[in-house]
Write a protein that holds these residues in place. Sequence first.
Motif, PDB file in Angstrom:
ATOM      1  N   TYR A   1       0.921  -1.223  -0.149  1.00 40.85           N
ATOM      2  CA  TYR A   1       0.128  -0.230   0.020  1.00 40.85           C
ATOM      3  C   TYR A   1       0.978   1.346  -0.129  1.00 40.85           C
ATOM      4  O   TYR A   1       0.572   2.182   0.726  1.00 40.85           O
ATOM      5  CB  TYR A   1      -0.886  -0.023   1.040  1.00 40.85           C
ATOM      6  N   VAL A   2       1.899   1.288  -0.716  1.00 43.00           N
ATOM      7  CA  VAL A   2       2.916   2.507  -0.841  1.00 43.00           C
ATOM      8  C   VAL A   2       2.231   3.633  -1.231  1.00 43.00           C
ATOM      9  O   VAL A   2       2.433   4.914  -0.657  1.00 43.00           O
ATOM     10  CB  VAL A   2       4.071   2.100  -1.965  1.00 43.00           C
ATOM     11  N   SER A   3       1.030   3.395  -2.223  1.00 45.35           N
ATOM     12  CA  SER A   3       0.398   4.741  -2.462  1.00 45.35           C
ATOM     13  C   SER A   3      -0.526   5.587  -1.303  1.00 45.35           C
ATOM     14  O   SER A   3      -0.997   6.639  -1.664  1.00 45.35           O
ATOM     15  CB  SER A   3      -0.696   4.368  -3.681  1.00 45.35           C
ATOM     16  N   LYS A   4      -0.679   4.753  -0.167  1.00 46.12           N
ATOM     17  CA  LYS A   4      -1.371   5.368   0.853  1.00 46.12           C
ATOM     18  C   LYS A   4      -0.605   6.882   1.695  1.00 46.12           C
ATOM     19  O   LYS A   4      -1.007   7.553   2.329  1.00 46.12           O
ATOM     20  CB  LYS A   4      -1.630   4.407   1.879  1.00 46.12           C
ATOM     21  N   HIS A   5       0.790   6.863   1.093  1.00 41.62           N
ATOM     22  CA  HIS A   5       1.625   7.871   1.656  1.00 41.62           C
ATOM     23  C   HIS A   5       1.841   8.821   0.783  1.00 41.62           C
ATOM     24  O   HIS A   5       2.187   8.198  -0.435  1.00 41.62           O
ATOM     25  CB  HIS A   5       2.741   7.263   2.683  1.00 41.62           C
TER      26      HIS A   5
ATOM     27  N   GLN B   1       7.401   8.463   3.643  1.00 40.51           N
ATOM     28  CA  GLN B   1       7.099   7.135   3.976  1.00 40.51           C
ATOM     29  C   GLN B   1       8.047   6.433   4.766  1.00 40.51           C
ATOM     30  O   GLN B   1       9.244   5.973   4.388  1.00 40.51           O
ATOM     31  CB  GLN B   1       7.141   6.371   2.506  1.00 40.51           C
ATOM     32  N   PRO B   2       7.754   6.356   5.886  1.00 43.64           N
ATOM     33  CA  PRO B   2       8.538   5.966   7.140  1.00 43.64           C
ATOM     34  C   PRO B   2       8.896   4.442   6.921  1.00 43.64           C
ATOM     35  O   PRO B   2       7.898   3.736   6.606  1.00 43.64           O
ATOM     36  CB  PRO B   2       8.101   6.367   8.379  1.00 43.64           C
TER      37      PRO B   2
ATOM     38  N   VAL C   1       6.379  11.243   8.114  1.00 41.68           N
ATOM     39  CA  VAL C   1       5.381  10.859   7.379  1.00 41.68           C
ATOM     40  C   VAL C   1       4.247  11.662   7.380  1.00 41.68           C
ATOM     41  O   VAL C   1       3.805  12.689   8.039  1.00 41.68           O
ATOM     42  CB  VAL C   1       4.878   9.675   8.435  1.00 41.68           C
ATOM     43  N   MET C   2       3.581  11.601   6.144  1.00 38.41           N
ATOM     44  CA  MET C   2       2.328  12.289   5.560  1.00 38.41           C
ATOM     45  C   MET C   2       1.428  11.457   4.794  1.00 38.41           C
ATOM     46  O   MET C   2       1.902  10.871   3.949  1.00 38.41           O
ATOM     47  CB  MET C   2       2.690  13.494   4.914  1.00 38.41           C
TER      48      MET C   2
ATOM     49  N   SER D   1      -6.861  10.346   2.261  1.00 40.73           N
ATOM     50  CA  SER D   1      -6.871   8.968   2.824  1.00 40.73           C
ATOM     51  C   SER D   1      -7.043   9.022   4.221  1.00 40.73           C
ATOM     52  O   SER D   1      -6.504   9.800   4.790  1.00 40.73           O
ATOM     53  CB  SER D   1      -5.548   8.293   2.586  1.00 40.73           C
ATOM     54  N   PRO D   2      -8.099   8.503   4.856  1.00 37.06           N
ATOM     55  CA  PRO D   2      -8.460   8.633   6.281  1.00 37.06           C
ATOM     56  C   PRO D   2      -7.326   8.142   7.000  1.00 37.06           C
ATOM     57  O   PRO D   2      -6.487   7.118   6.764  1.00 37.06           O
ATOM     58  CB  PRO D   2      -9.798   7.876   6.517  1.00 37.06           C
TER      59      PRO D   2
END
Length: 155
Positions: free
Chosen positions: A29-33, A38-39, A79-80, A85-86
């Motif tokens: 799920y890399v696309s969620k960050h 991306q920590p 991280v963001m 994205s909730p």
Amino acid sequence: RISENKIELCIPQSFLLSADQVHAVHPNYVSKHEAGFQPALNGGVAIKHNSNQRYATTAAGAAMIRELARRNNIPLQEVMVRNDSPCGSTIGPIISANTAIRTVDLGCPQLSMHSIREMGGANDPYHAVRLYSAFYEQFGGIDAVSCDDGALDDE
């Protein structure tokens, strides 16, 4: 009982580290960050940012923590979660909004948060202890230096 005058004097000198955990980037799920935020496990404590104000971190607060980590050679990540994205929140925004205490949300990355198979990096607690110890020992000196005059750039 603490007088209101003492509280008014203490609040501007206060700083809260709202320390929790951070969702590490899951390989599926890399696309969620957001890219560049991306920590990874064992990469150090991560400062949490959220454009939907789910975290209390400000630019000035993050700069102070970055400087503290830099001076002590402590790895630090950011991280963001994408703004569409909730995500959960912390007590940081609540405390900051109700007290006006400067706040930074941060924590160690982990995978599978809130599951029976949570997993974190073995080195991250060590990095966290070093960062939090440095905060308690050195923050007063860093806080006394103004970020506005560029003094933090060369120290």
